[in-house]
Scaffold this active site. Structure first.
Site, PDB file in Angstrom:
ATOM      1  N   ARG A 287      -6.394  -0.680 -11.246  1.00  0.00           N
ATOM      2  CA  ARG A 287      -5.407  -1.340 -12.092  1.00  0.00           C
ATOM      3  C   ARG A 287      -5.832  -2.777 -12.392  1.00  0.00           C
ATOM      4  O   ARG A 287      -6.700  -3.338 -11.730  1.00  0.00           O
ATOM      5  CB  ARG A 287      -4.031  -1.352 -11.409  1.00  0.00           C
ATOM      6  CG  ARG A 287      -3.332   0.014 -11.448  1.00  0.00           C
ATOM      7  CD  ARG A 287      -1.991  -0.042 -10.753  1.00  0.00           C
ATOM      8  NE  ARG A 287      -2.123  -0.473  -9.370  1.00  0.00           N
ATOM      9  CZ  ARG A 287      -1.844  -1.689  -8.923  1.00  0.00           C
ATOM     10  NH1 ARG A 287      -1.370  -2.616  -9.730  1.00  0.00           N
ATOM     11  NH2 ARG A 287      -1.997  -1.974  -7.655  1.00  0.00           N
TER      12      ARG A 287
ATOM     13  N   LYS B 181       2.093   3.585 -13.009  1.00  0.00           N
ATOM     14  CA  LYS B 181       2.620   2.404 -12.339  1.00  0.00           C
ATOM     15  C   LYS B 181       3.495   1.577 -13.293  1.00  0.00           C
ATOM     16  O   LYS B 181       4.418   0.893 -12.864  1.00  0.00           O
ATOM     17  CB  LYS B 181       1.487   1.544 -11.765  1.00  0.00           C
ATOM     18  CG  LYS B 181       0.838   2.162 -10.536  1.00  0.00           C
ATOM     19  CD  LYS B 181       1.799   2.304  -9.371  1.00  0.00           C
ATOM     20  CE  LYS B 181       1.151   2.333  -8.032  1.00  0.00           C
ATOM     21  NZ  LYS B 181       1.071   3.443  -7.188  1.00  0.00           N
TER      22      LYS B 181
ATOM     23  N   HIS C 185       7.827   2.273  -2.865  1.00  0.00           N
ATOM     24  CA  HIS C 185       6.423   2.664  -2.959  1.00  0.00           C
ATOM     25  C   HIS C 185       6.073   3.403  -1.668  1.00  0.00           C
ATOM     26  O   HIS C 185       5.575   2.809  -0.711  1.00  0.00           O
ATOM     27  CB  HIS C 185       5.554   1.415  -3.140  1.00  0.00           C
ATOM     28  CG  HIS C 185       4.108   1.723  -3.341  1.00  0.00           C
ATOM     29  ND1 HIS C 185       3.101   0.933  -2.832  1.00  0.00           N
ATOM     30  CD2 HIS C 185       3.495   2.727  -4.001  1.00  0.00           C
ATOM     31  CE1 HIS C 185       1.929   1.448  -3.182  1.00  0.00           C
ATOM     32  NE2 HIS C 185       2.138   2.530  -3.873  1.00  0.00           N
TER      33      HIS C 185
ATOM     34  N   SER D 144      -2.172   0.369  -0.834  1.00  0.00           N
ATOM     35  CA  SER D 144      -3.231   1.287  -1.224  1.00  0.00           C
ATOM     36  C   SER D 144      -4.219   1.515  -0.071  1.00  0.00           C
ATOM     37  O   SER D 144      -4.652   0.558   0.571  1.00  0.00           O
ATOM     38  CB  SER D 144      -3.964   0.731  -2.436  1.00  0.00           C
ATOM     39  OG  SER D 144      -4.866   1.684  -2.919  1.00  0.00           O
TER      40      SER D 144
ATOM     41  N   LYS E  88      -0.678   6.999   2.600  1.00  0.00           N
ATOM     42  CA  LYS E  88       0.540   7.651   2.089  1.00  0.00           C
ATOM     43  C   LYS E  88       0.246   9.086   1.631  1.00  0.00           C
ATOM     44  O   LYS E  88       0.913  10.029   2.042  1.00  0.00           O
ATOM     45  CB  LYS E  88       1.128   6.866   0.899  1.00  0.00           C
ATOM     46  CG  LYS E  88       1.668   5.509   1.238  1.00  0.00           C
ATOM     47  CD  LYS E  88       2.286   4.829   0.027  1.00  0.00           C
ATOM     48  CE  LYS E  88       1.316   4.579  -1.110  1.00  0.00           C
ATOM     49  NZ  LYS E  88       0.187   3.691  -0.767  1.00  0.00           N
ATOM     50  N   THR E  89      -0.764   9.211   0.767  1.00  0.00           N
ATOM     51  CA  THR E  89      -1.079  10.531   0.216  1.00  0.00           C
ATOM     52  C   THR E  89      -1.659  11.441   1.297  1.00  0.00           C
ATOM     53  O   THR E  89      -1.241  12.588   1.462  1.00  0.00           O
ATOM     54  CB  THR E  89      -2.078  10.383  -0.951  1.00  0.00           C
ATOM     55  OG1 THR E  89      -1.471   9.555  -1.947  1.00  0.00           O
ATOM     56  CG2 THR E  89      -2.426  11.719  -1.559  1.00  0.00           C
TER      57      THR E  89
ATOM     58  N   ASP F  90       4.029   9.143  -3.920  1.00  0.00           N
ATOM     59  CA  ASP F  90       3.800   7.695  -4.058  1.00  0.00           C
ATOM     60  C   ASP F  90       5.042   6.870  -4.385  1.00  0.00           C
ATOM     61  O   ASP F  90       5.060   5.677  -4.124  1.00  0.00           O
ATOM     62  CB  ASP F  90       2.749   7.488  -5.161  1.00  0.00           C
ATOM     63  CG  ASP F  90       2.121   6.109  -5.146  1.00  0.00           C
ATOM     64  OD1 ASP F  90       1.663   5.688  -4.070  1.00  0.00           O
ATOM     65  OD2 ASP F  90       2.093   5.460  -6.202  1.00  0.00           O
TER      66      ASP F  90
ATOM     67  N   ARG G 228     -10.637   9.519  -7.657  1.00  0.00           N
ATOM     68  CA  ARG G 228      -9.279  10.067  -7.546  1.00  0.00           C
ATOM     69  C   ARG G 228      -9.158  11.475  -8.099  1.00  0.00           C
ATOM     70  O   ARG G 228      -9.843  11.850  -9.047  1.00  0.00           O
ATOM     71  CB  ARG G 228      -8.302   9.189  -8.341  1.00  0.00           C
ATOM     72  CG  ARG G 228      -8.158   7.780  -7.816  1.00  0.00           C
ATOM     73  CD  ARG G 228      -6.985   7.676  -6.867  1.00  0.00           C
ATOM     74  NE  ARG G 228      -6.831   6.310  -6.376  1.00  0.00           N
ATOM     75  CZ  ARG G 228      -5.763   5.892  -5.691  1.00  0.00           C
ATOM     76  NH1 ARG G 228      -4.764   6.702  -5.442  1.00  0.00           N
ATOM     77  NH2 ARG G 228      -5.706   4.659  -5.251  1.00  0.00           N
TER      78      ARG G 228
HETATM   79  P1  ATP Z   1      -2.676   4.614  -2.911  1.00  0.00           P
HETATM   80  O1  ATP Z   1      -1.423   3.789  -2.927  1.00  0.00           O
HETATM   81  O2  ATP Z   1      -3.835   3.878  -3.520  1.00  0.00           O
HETATM   82  O3  ATP Z   1      -2.482   5.980  -3.492  1.00  0.00           O
HETATM   83  P2  ATP Z   1      -2.562   5.772  -0.208  1.00  0.00           P
HETATM   84  O4  ATP Z   1      -1.679   5.005   0.714  1.00  0.00           O
HETATM   85  O5  ATP Z   1      -2.017   7.034  -0.769  1.00  0.00           O
HETATM   86  O6  ATP Z   1      -3.122   4.785  -1.354  1.00  0.00           O
HETATM   87  P3  ATP Z   1      -4.660   7.435   0.750  1.00  0.00           P
HETATM   88  O7  ATP Z   1      -5.057   7.953  -0.582  1.00  0.00           O
HETATM   89  O8  ATP Z   1      -3.933   8.373   1.646  1.00  0.00           O
HETATM   90  O9  ATP Z   1      -3.884   6.074   0.607  1.00  0.00           O
HETATM   91  O10 ATP Z   1      -5.985   6.885   1.428  1.00  0.00           O
HETATM   92  C1  ATP Z   1      -6.242   6.810   2.803  1.00  0.00           C
HETATM   93  C2  ATP Z   1      -7.754   6.901   2.984  1.00  0.00           C
HETATM   94  O11 ATP Z   1      -8.121   6.592   4.310  1.00  0.00           O
HETATM   95  C3  ATP Z   1      -8.233   8.312   2.713  1.00  0.00           C
HETATM   96  O12 ATP Z   1      -9.474   8.212   2.072  1.00  0.00           O
HETATM   97  C4  ATP Z   1      -8.381   8.902   4.127  1.00  0.00           C
HETATM   98  O13 ATP Z   1      -9.357   9.905   4.188  1.00  0.00           O
HETATM   99  C5  ATP Z   1      -8.801   7.678   4.927  1.00  0.00           C
HETATM  100  N1  ATP Z   1      -8.419   7.678   6.363  1.00  0.00           N
HETATM  101  C6  ATP Z   1      -9.278   7.517   7.393  1.00  0.00           C
HETATM  102  N2  ATP Z   1      -8.634   7.521   8.573  1.00  0.00           N
HETATM  103  C7  ATP Z   1      -7.325   7.676   8.311  1.00  0.00           C
HETATM  104  C8  ATP Z   1      -6.156   7.771   9.135  1.00  0.00           C
HETATM  105  N3  ATP Z   1      -6.213   7.669  10.466  1.00  0.00           N
HETATM  106  N4  ATP Z   1      -4.971   7.963   8.505  1.00  0.00           N
HETATM  107  C9  ATP Z   1      -4.901   8.040   7.174  1.00  0.00           C
HETATM  108  N5  ATP Z   1      -5.972   7.964   6.344  1.00  0.00           N
HETATM  109  C10 ATP Z   1      -7.189   7.781   6.905  1.00  0.00           C
HETATM  110 MN    MN Z   2      -1.666   7.653  -2.734  1.00  0.00          MN
END
Ligand code: ATP
Ligand code: MN
Length: 533
Positions: free
Chosen positions: A60, A201, A220, A238, A242-243, A257, A322
């Site tokens: 972004r 977003k 969020h 980020s 979360k995902t 999200d 992504r």
């Molecule tokens: P966004 O807001 O950008 O979508 P997000 O909070 O959804 O971000 P994720 O997409 O879940 O974040 O990214 C977490 C990243 O960290 C992934 O690539 C995942 O494989 C990695 N990771 C490594 N260790 C962990 C852990 N213990 N718990 C969660 N994720 C982990």
């Molecule tokens: Mn996410």
């Protein structure tokens, strides 16, 4: 498949504006969008199925996002931080230019909803120049039924033309890229960036502004629900998980999200998920991995190998690769994407300092403190010789998307947590055993086991100890987890080094919070971390 370019028509944008002689693709389906995206050179079909595209910007552009300052927003938007005011005339001028520019061009229109709850959803007409954006929108927003589509009346219009660039010298923007939200005209215009995430977003920010006025807490966060009907929320900036963590084979996914917390429910804003896929491990993240093997998915900036198969370990275009897929690609999901009042609220943080415990329980004051702080830490960039992580503090775990004062959201959350009796947890998905470069990232397996223990109620019956710098309550034992993993000080080989790093982080928290101290209750400031503990 061949595609046909529709005949030209004058297209009504609302607000008395019309794009002349445009070739409008109205609500095209997935097959048509694949064909159009390939015809227009936006991307290719991977051998495994997804439409795979490259974008000029791979994230972004928060500094190029503006909100029109007028009678409506003057005193209701919290100016400063990420909410940058812009004059109505700048919007009007750019919109007029875009309308002229769009004349005679091909445009893709998707009529979709933001919000799965009919009482709160907004109808969005999303007009884009890129076919792949249109597929992204189709995947990521709530898709109307045929009846809803037949009677569709947009509340909001988004006009996104990446090849249109502003002239900062004359147009009043910062760069040639812009995303401008106009609450009075219920319209968002965007140019200069191909990053599809701006589409979602942008509308997320609109709901974040509108919903508090209706007593709904916009968040969020991701959300899922256990077999007992217990809803859990996962807040976090980020990359904090979360995902990853909400896509849990043992729990039903509500959403990825963005959610709203009403008096009776939690509802998803979206109809899809937008997952990071760099270095994805099929065993640890089977649900997300499968989407990279599915027709209909959009893969952004993922490199394909010579056979056309996605190479998820290739970060040469960006680390922020992504997958965008409709929520139906997740088998274990909550029908309708609406769950009950949360039993548990989790704040995720990826602490690259390795200081925060893998799981701890928060008091109501600490909940406010952590929510307003919104901490995570970035790992060092590519700059040579720089080994230190850097902190990110982003209020409400999403400052760039929150138009109102953080205090408004914090007060709403406090009220919702109190009324529901939800338990609140702080979970560090970042480093342990040392800071980045010395320790290692928490394993997803351990994080999931800790979360399961919290969400299942196992932690209600165990003993907790208090850690001294942040005053956080840490469980003494959790089944399946080695005891030394639970306490970060014990996970470090050098306890003195831990203390020093913990003090440093505690100081960063306090420095960041100074700007909020006046606006919060004394009990919240009293719960601040103490570097001199
Ligand atoms: P966004 O807001 O950008 O979508 P997000 O909070 O959804 O971000 P994720 O997409 O879940 O974040 O990214 C977490 C990243 O960290 C992934 O690539 C995942 O494989 C990695 N990771 C490594 N260790 C962990 C852990 N213990 N718990 C969660 N994720 C982990
Ligand atoms: Mn996410």
């Amino acid at each position: 498949m061949t595609t046909s370019i529709p005949a030209t028509q004058d297209f009504d944008l609302g607000n008395g504006q019309t794009i002349r002689n445009a070739h409008i693709h109205l609500n095209p389906d997935v097959d048509a969008l694949y064909a159009d995206a390939i015809r227009l050179g936006e991307g290719v079909k991977a051998a495994t199925g997804p439409l795979t595209v490259r974008t000029n910007k791979t994230g972004r552009s928060p500094k190029d996002r503006f909100i029109v300052e007028d009678e409506l927003t003057k005193d209701t938007v919290w100016w400063g931080g990420f909410n940058t005011p812009i004059a109505p005339s700048v919007f009007d001028n750019l919109l007029a230019k875009m309308i002229k520019y769009a004349e005679g061009r091909e445009l893709f229109v998707q009529d979709v909803y933001a919000g799965t709850d009919k009482n709160y959803r907004i109808a969005c007409q999303m007009i884009t120049e890129m076919a792949y954006h249109s597929l992204f929108i189709h995947n990521m927003f709530v898709r109307p039924t045929p009846e809803e589509l037949a009677n569709f009346k947009p509340d909001w219009t988004v006009l996104n033309i990446p090849s249109f660039r502003a002239d900062p010298a004359t147009d009043g923007t910062r760069t040639d890229t812009f995303i401008i939200v106009n609450f009075s005209k219920k319209m968002i215009i965007a140019g200069g960036t191909q990053y599809a995430g701006e589409n979602k977003k942008g509308i997320f920010g609109v709901l974040n502004y509108l919903l508090p006025a209706q007593g709904v807490m916009p968040m969020h966060c991701s959300a899922n629900v256990g077999d007992a009907g217990d809803t859990a929320l996962f807040f976090g900036l980020s990359g904090t998980g979360k995902t990853t963590l909400s896509a849990d084979p043992s729990r039903k996914l509500i959403g990825d999200d963005e959610h709203g917390w009403t008096d009776t429910s939690v509802f998803n804003f979206e109809g899809g998920c937008y997952a990071k896929v760099i270095n994805l491990n099929p065993e640890a993240e089977p649900i997300i991995f499968r989407t990279t093997r599915t027709y209909g998915t959009v893969l952004e900036n993922v490199v394909l190998d010579a056979e056309g198969v996605p190479d998820l370990n290739d970060g040469s275009l960006t680390e922020n690769t992504r997958s965008a897929y409709p929520i139906e690609e997740v088998d274990n999901r909550q029908p309708g994407s609406i769950g009950g009042i949360p039993k548990n609220v989790v704040f995720l943080t990826a602490d690259a300092y390795g200081v925060l415990p893998p799981i701890s329980r928060l008091t109501p004051e600490q909940t406010m403190y952590q929510f307003i702080s919104g901490f995570t830490a970035k790992i060092p960039g590519t700059e040579e010789g720089v080994k230190e992580p850097s902190p990110t503090f982003s209020t409400c775990f999403g400052a760039p998307f929150m138009p109102r004062h953080p205090g408004e959201y914090a007060a709403l959350l406090a009220q919702k947590v109190k009324e529901s009796g939800a338990k609140v947890w702080l979970v560090n998905t970042g480093w342990t055993g040392g800071k980045y470069g010395e320790g290692h990232r928490m394993s997803i397996k351990h994080t999931r086991a800790l979360l399961n223990a919290a969400l299942s109620g196992e932690l209600d019956d165990v003993e907790f100890v208090k850690e001294s710098f942040f005053d956080l309550e840490i469980p003494k034992e959790v089944s399946g987890i080695p005891a030394e993993v639970l306490n970060p000080r014990e996970a470090w080989a050098d306890a003195a080094a831990y203390d020093e790093t913990a003090k440093k982080l505690a100081r960063m928290f306090r420095d960041n919070f100074k700007r909020f101290e006046d606006g919060v209750d004394k009990s919240v400031t009293e719960s601040m971390p103490n570097p001199d503990a």
